[in-house]
Design an enzyme around this catalytic site. Structure first.
Site, mmCIF file in Angstrom:
data_model
loop_
_atom_site.group_PDB
_atom_site.id
_atom_site.type_symbol
_atom_site.label_atom_id
_atom_site.label_comp_id
_atom_site.label_asym_id
_atom_site.label_seq_id
_atom_site.Cartn_x
_atom_site.Cartn_y
_atom_site.Cartn_z
ATOM 1 N N ARG A 51 0.814 -1.212 0.000
ATOM 2 C CA ARG A 51 0.000 0.000 0.000
ATOM 3 C C ARG A 51 0.852 1.270 0.000
ATOM 4 N NH1 ARG A 51 -2.244 -4.006 1.310
ATOM 5 N NH2 ARG A 51 -0.403 -4.361 2.563
ATOM 6 N N THR A 52 1.810 1.360 0.910
ATOM 7 C CA THR A 52 2.573 2.603 1.030
ATOM 8 C C THR A 52 3.368 2.863 -0.244
ATOM 9 O OG1 THR A 52 2.720 2.321 3.424
ATOM 10 C CG2 THR A 52 4.294 3.819 2.398
ATOM 11 N N LYS A 80 25.282 -6.605 -1.286
ATOM 12 C CA LYS A 80 26.726 -6.698 -1.527
ATOM 13 C C LYS A 80 27.520 -6.058 -0.392
ATOM 14 C CE LYS A 80 25.953 -6.179 -6.522
ATOM 15 N NZ LYS A 80 26.191 -5.290 -7.681
ATOM 16 N N ARG A 101 11.734 3.287 3.185
ATOM 17 C CA ARG A 101 11.276 2.415 4.286
ATOM 18 C C ARG A 101 12.439 1.513 4.678
ATOM 19 N NH1 ARG A 101 5.743 -0.948 4.820
ATOM 20 N NH2 ARG A 101 5.100 1.175 5.307
ATOM 21 N N HIS A 129 5.694 6.271 11.283
ATOM 22 C CA HIS A 129 5.134 6.183 9.928
ATOM 23 C C HIS A 129 4.357 7.482 9.707
ATOM 24 C CE1 HIS A 129 3.875 4.693 6.197
ATOM 25 N NE2 HIS A 129 3.295 3.566 6.532
#
Length: 305
Positions: A51-52, A80, A101, A129
């Site tokens: 969703r975000t 890496k 995020r 958030h």
């Protein structure tokens, strides 16, 4: 000096929040505008999101901007051994704004301090958030006609729920009262109770989820128990379905009550609630597009008429 970023909703004043909500309402009337033409936004999702991420990407696309980035850390150079600092410095060469995020609390603050371009925290661990909170506030205003003096019942994972933590801070400007419903294992952390005490915000805690906890509320904010936050899956199994909202539990609630959820849901809202006019979680998710359009333009200094 670091560019203006959105890391923690606590960094935003009441005036900042109201400015974003007013701009979001203009985007809800007309979401398709050329305001980001020629600009590039990077989405760096070190942790899974549907969703975000899609909401941010839709927001940029509707503003005619371009998107680069990755949706899975496994496809980035972090596998890496590249440091977060190097990733941010490299991507800032390509993009005008970074949306990130990350699973580590505090990662967004660190990234914003080293990034030469504005950064939006799209969730850092169980910490914050902030754009979820802004879309929650937009939705609460839309459904209640005010943000002032509302009774908010929050149910579920209050320990790890970053959306809940941000919501408490965001609503603190508007004289709310809270009912916190959670099992002891997932109770609201002490620091948020201390925050409420300092702000003079009344709250009560419950371990039972009954209609009595719902009936006086203006907003019922359901949350998912987040399996990914548990290091011991046996502990998750104990609490995963402890609270389930059924349609009959809303029969004596206020007519103006609205049920919100940051999504995804698992089983905490039974599907028989979906057709109840008080269920508003899918409209809430849609509002995320307009709010994120407003945040992006605000950070880039773009005026929205």
């Amino acid at each position: 000096m670091s560019p203006k970023s959105l890391v923690n909703i606590g960094d935003y004043s009441r005036e900042d929040i109201l400015r974003i909500l007013q701009t979001a309402s203009r985007f809800k009337e007309n979401p398709n505008r050329d305001l980001l033409k020629g600009r590039v936004c990077a989405t760096l999702f070190f942790e899974p999101s549907t969703r975000t991420r899609l909401s941010f990407e839709t927001a940029v696309n509707r503003l005619r901007g371009r998107i680069i980035g990755f949706s899975d850390a496994a496809t980035s150079s972090s596998t890496k051994g590249e440091s977060l600092k190097d990733t941010i410095m490299m991507v800032s060469n390509y993009a005008d704004l970074i949306i990130m995020r990350h699973h580590l609390e505090g990662s967004a603050r660190y990234a914003s301090e080293i990034s030469p371009v504005p950064l939006i925290n799209a969730g850092d661990g169980s910490n914050q958030h902030p754009t979820q909170t802004l879309l929650d506030l937009f939705t609460i205003y839309e459904t209640q006609g005010t943000l002032e003096n509302l009774s908010i019942t929050v149910v579920g994972d209050l320990k790890y729920g970053r959306a809940v933590h941000s919501l408490i801070q965001g609503l603190s400007h508007f004289k709310p009262s809270f009912h916190f419903v959670a099992p002891e294992e997932l109770a609201i952390p002490e620091k948020y109770k201390l925050f409420c005490d300092r702000q003079g915000i009344p709250y009560r805690e419950y371990t039972d989820f009954s209609p009595a906890a719902i009936n006086g509320s203006d907003i019922l904010y359901m949350t998912r128990v987040q399996k990914e936050r548990f290091t011991d899956l046996m502990e998750y199994e104990k609490v995963k379905n402890v609270y389930v909202l059924h349609n009959d539990m809303l029969s004596d609630s206020k007519e103006s009550l609205r049920v919100l959820h940051p999504l995804p849901r698992v089983k905490e809202i039974n599907q028989d609630v979906d057709d109840n006019p008080k269920a508003y979680y899918f409209q809430q998710a849609k509002n995320g597009i307009y709010v994120r359009q407003a945040v992006i333009c605000d950070l880039l200094g773009i005026e929205v008429a």
